[in-house]
Design a protein around this motif. Structure first.
Motif, PDB file in Angstrom:
ATOM      1  N   ILE A 283      -4.082  65.007  20.963  1.00 15.08           N
ATOM      2  CA  ILE A 283      -3.374  65.430  19.753  1.00 15.08           C
ATOM      3  C   ILE A 283      -2.274  64.430  19.404  1.00 15.08           C
ATOM      4  O   ILE A 283      -1.886  63.595  20.233  1.00 15.08           O
ATOM      5  CB  ILE A 283      -2.766  66.841  19.918  1.00 15.08           C
ATOM      6  N   GLN A 287       2.644  65.577  14.515  1.00 10.33           N
ATOM      7  CA  GLN A 287       2.230  66.567  13.526  1.00 10.33           C
ATOM      8  C   GLN A 287       2.805  67.950  13.817  1.00 10.33           C
ATOM      9  O   GLN A 287       2.454  68.922  13.159  1.00 10.33           O
ATOM     10  CB  GLN A 287       0.706  66.636  13.485  1.00 10.33           C
ATOM     11  N   GLN A 290       1.348  72.130  18.507  1.00  8.53           N
ATOM     12  CA  GLN A 290      -0.037  72.571  18.342  1.00  8.53           C
ATOM     13  C   GLN A 290      -0.475  73.311  19.595  1.00  8.53           C
ATOM     14  O   GLN A 290      -0.015  73.004  20.694  1.00  8.53           O
ATOM     15  CB  GLN A 290      -0.937  71.357  18.087  1.00  8.53           C
ATOM     16  N   TYR A 291      -1.389  74.246  19.415  1.00  5.68           N
ATOM     17  CA  TYR A 291      -1.797  75.056  20.567  1.00  5.68           C
ATOM     18  C   TYR A 291      -2.516  74.216  21.619  1.00  5.68           C
ATOM     19  O   TYR A 291      -2.571  74.585  22.789  1.00  5.68           O
ATOM     20  CB  TYR A 291      -2.686  76.224  20.118  1.00  5.68           C
ATOM     21  N   GLU A 292      -3.052  73.040  21.230  1.00  8.27           N
ATOM     22  CA  GLU A 292      -3.738  72.191  22.204  1.00  8.27           C
ATOM     23  C   GLU A 292      -2.768  71.509  23.169  1.00  8.27           C
ATOM     24  O   GLU A 292      -3.192  71.014  24.219  1.00  8.27           O
ATOM     25  CB  GLU A 292      -4.566  71.119  21.491  1.00  8.27           C
TER      26      GLU A 292
END
Length: 475
Positions: A283, A287, A290-292
């Motif tokens: 990722i 940005q 993020q859940y990742e």
């Protein structure tokens, strides 16, 4: 008849986009290795967890395996403790502690477990290290992926897969060694005479280690692990997470070292992309959260090194909170808000259960007695007029030394045990003994009467048990 040919688009119209699908084709990640403070912590946890995991089955305690969950004997050995199926209460407390520890640390600093101690993270780190040592760094691996199949590529890939398989099989073997004595497993391995369940679990656990850590990697964290999906409910604006300082970094762009990038209207981010290259889930932290993101902080180490080379301040990517980024808090304000009511409640409950577990283990009795009254002969009137009931006692010696116990009955006037009143119980064993208890006919009322069995260790007066049962008198 309608034509299926594509219709011309107006000048300047955006290009038509592909239809969304539920399945996204995987793009293979070749993760770049990095060094730094957080990488050191990750590897310290790798060493700690794996020395613990691989080493515990080989430790000896009281001439037996120190940690052994012996399913055949239905005994769990944990150093000086011997746990029985009746001790499931302690397992329940341990699971509650694990759950609240997850809530507590996640509320404070996000996915610390995922980034540093999760088996998926740990074994992926190990497998990637093996891959780098055999195939080279990120650029070399990308080049190898694109190269045609030849003897060199087959040799490198074959060596890597073989070493992965050995590590995975040894991991599966170690897993089974927690449930079957390791010396017996070694004998079985020498003659390849494993039991069917032993062989199944060695291959099953080893195969999934190989598959998850060697091939699926980030797919497990992104799509298979449920924690990635429900972590959001445990986060709030005061949770420490890995963040990119957009105010400082934007607008990003390349520049020469030493140039006046501020005058050019650029931020500190040079848009090198290294933070993406080192991310194990691929990722772009710029940005936003993020859940990742598994919270491994590899991007922090990588970005700090770039900032050092550019002679910019560190911390463009750092641990911070949503509120701290918005309000430009310093570390003092961040720490004050991290210890908020939510974390204090989680911490208080966690501490209470830890104390309860410690107190339970410290005061745990090493003697347990179960009483079963013989239902085949409820009450028998003897020739001397006394009334007899028959009982079966299960005396459980929970220590690893043989013990003798004295038996007596109380609760009814004149009650006595006919026959042997002492029982010898071997170490960590349950001994069954059948007892006849007689009482005078005037000792109780017709029907059920309270009777107590008292069991006392002959070598330690503090080891005693008093169990209630019923004595039936005929009508």
């Amino acid at each position: 008849m309608n034509s299926t040919a594509p219709q011309p688009q107006p000048a300047g119209a955006p290009e038509p986009q592909d239809q969304d699908t539920f399945y996204a084709a995987r793009k293979k990640l070749q993760v770049r290795s990095t060094t730094g403070v957080f990488a050191t912590w990750r590897w310290a946890l790798v060493w700690f967890t794996q020395l613990l995991y691989y080493g515990l089955p080989w430790l000896q305690w009281n001439d037996r395996q120190a940690v052994l969950f012996h399913l055949t004997e239905r005994k769990f050995y944990v150093f000086g403790w011997v746990f029985w199926p009746q001790d499931v209460f302690y397992l329940a407390i341990l699971l509650i502690i694990s759950a609240y520890a997850l809530f507590f640390f996640t509320a404070i600093a996000g996915r610390l477990w995922c980034g540093y101690a999760c088996p998926q993270t740990v074994y992926t780190e190990i497998f990637m290290w093996i891959e780098e040592k055999i195939e080279g760094d990120r650029n070399a691996r990308i080049k190898l992926d694109k190269s045609p199949l030849n003897a060199r590529k087959l040799g490198l890939r074959g060596t890597k897969y073989a070493i992965w398989a050995l590590v995975a099989l040894w991991t599966g073997f170690t897993f089974v060694a927690y449930f079957s004595p390791v010396d017996e497993l070694l004998q079985s391995a020498a003659s390849f005479s494993f039991g069917p369940w032993e062989l199944f679990w060695i291959l099953f656990y080893g195969a999934f280690t190989y598959l998850f850590a060697g091939h699926l990697r980030e797919q497990v964290c992104k799509y298979m692990c449920p924690y990635a999906r429900f972590q959001g409910v445990m986060f709030d604006p005061d949770t420490l997470v890995i963040t990119y300082d957009e105010d400082r970094g934007e607008p990003r762009g390349a520049r020469k070292k030493g140039s006046d990038y501020k005058a050019a209207g650029k931020g500190d981010c040079i848009d090198c992309g290294i933070c993406v290259q080192v991310c194990p889930t691929g990722i772009d932290i710029r940005q936003g959260l993020q859940y990742e993101c598994i919270g491994c902080a590899a991007c922090i180490d990588a970005c700090d090194q770039v900032m050092d080379k550019m002679q910019y301040p560190r911390g463009l990517i750092r641990y911070s909170t949503e509120n701290a980024m918005k309000k430009h808090w310093g570390m003092r304000e961040i720490l004050v808000h991290v210890m908020r009511p939510r974390t204090l409640v989680y911490g208080g409950i966690l501490a209470a259960f830890c104390v309860a577990l410690a107190w339970g283990l410290a005061t745990r009795s090493t003697l347990r007695v179960d009483i079963i009254r013989d239902r085949a002969s409820l009450a028998t009137e003897l020739s001397d007029g006394n009334i007899q009931n028959v009982y079966r006692l299960q005396v459980m010696n929970m220590t690893e030394a043989p013990r003798s116990f004295d038996l007596r009955v109380t609760g009814m006037d004149g009650a006595e045990i006919r026959g042997e009143t002492r029982v010898d119980v071997p170490a960590a064993t349950t001994q069954a003994v059948t007892l006849q208890v007689v009482v005078p006919p005037s000792s109780g009322r017709p029907g059920a009467n309270h009777l107590y069995f008292e069991v006392n260790a002959t070598d330690d007066a503090s080891v005693a048990a008093r169990e209630e049962t019923t004595f039936l008198m005929p009508h």
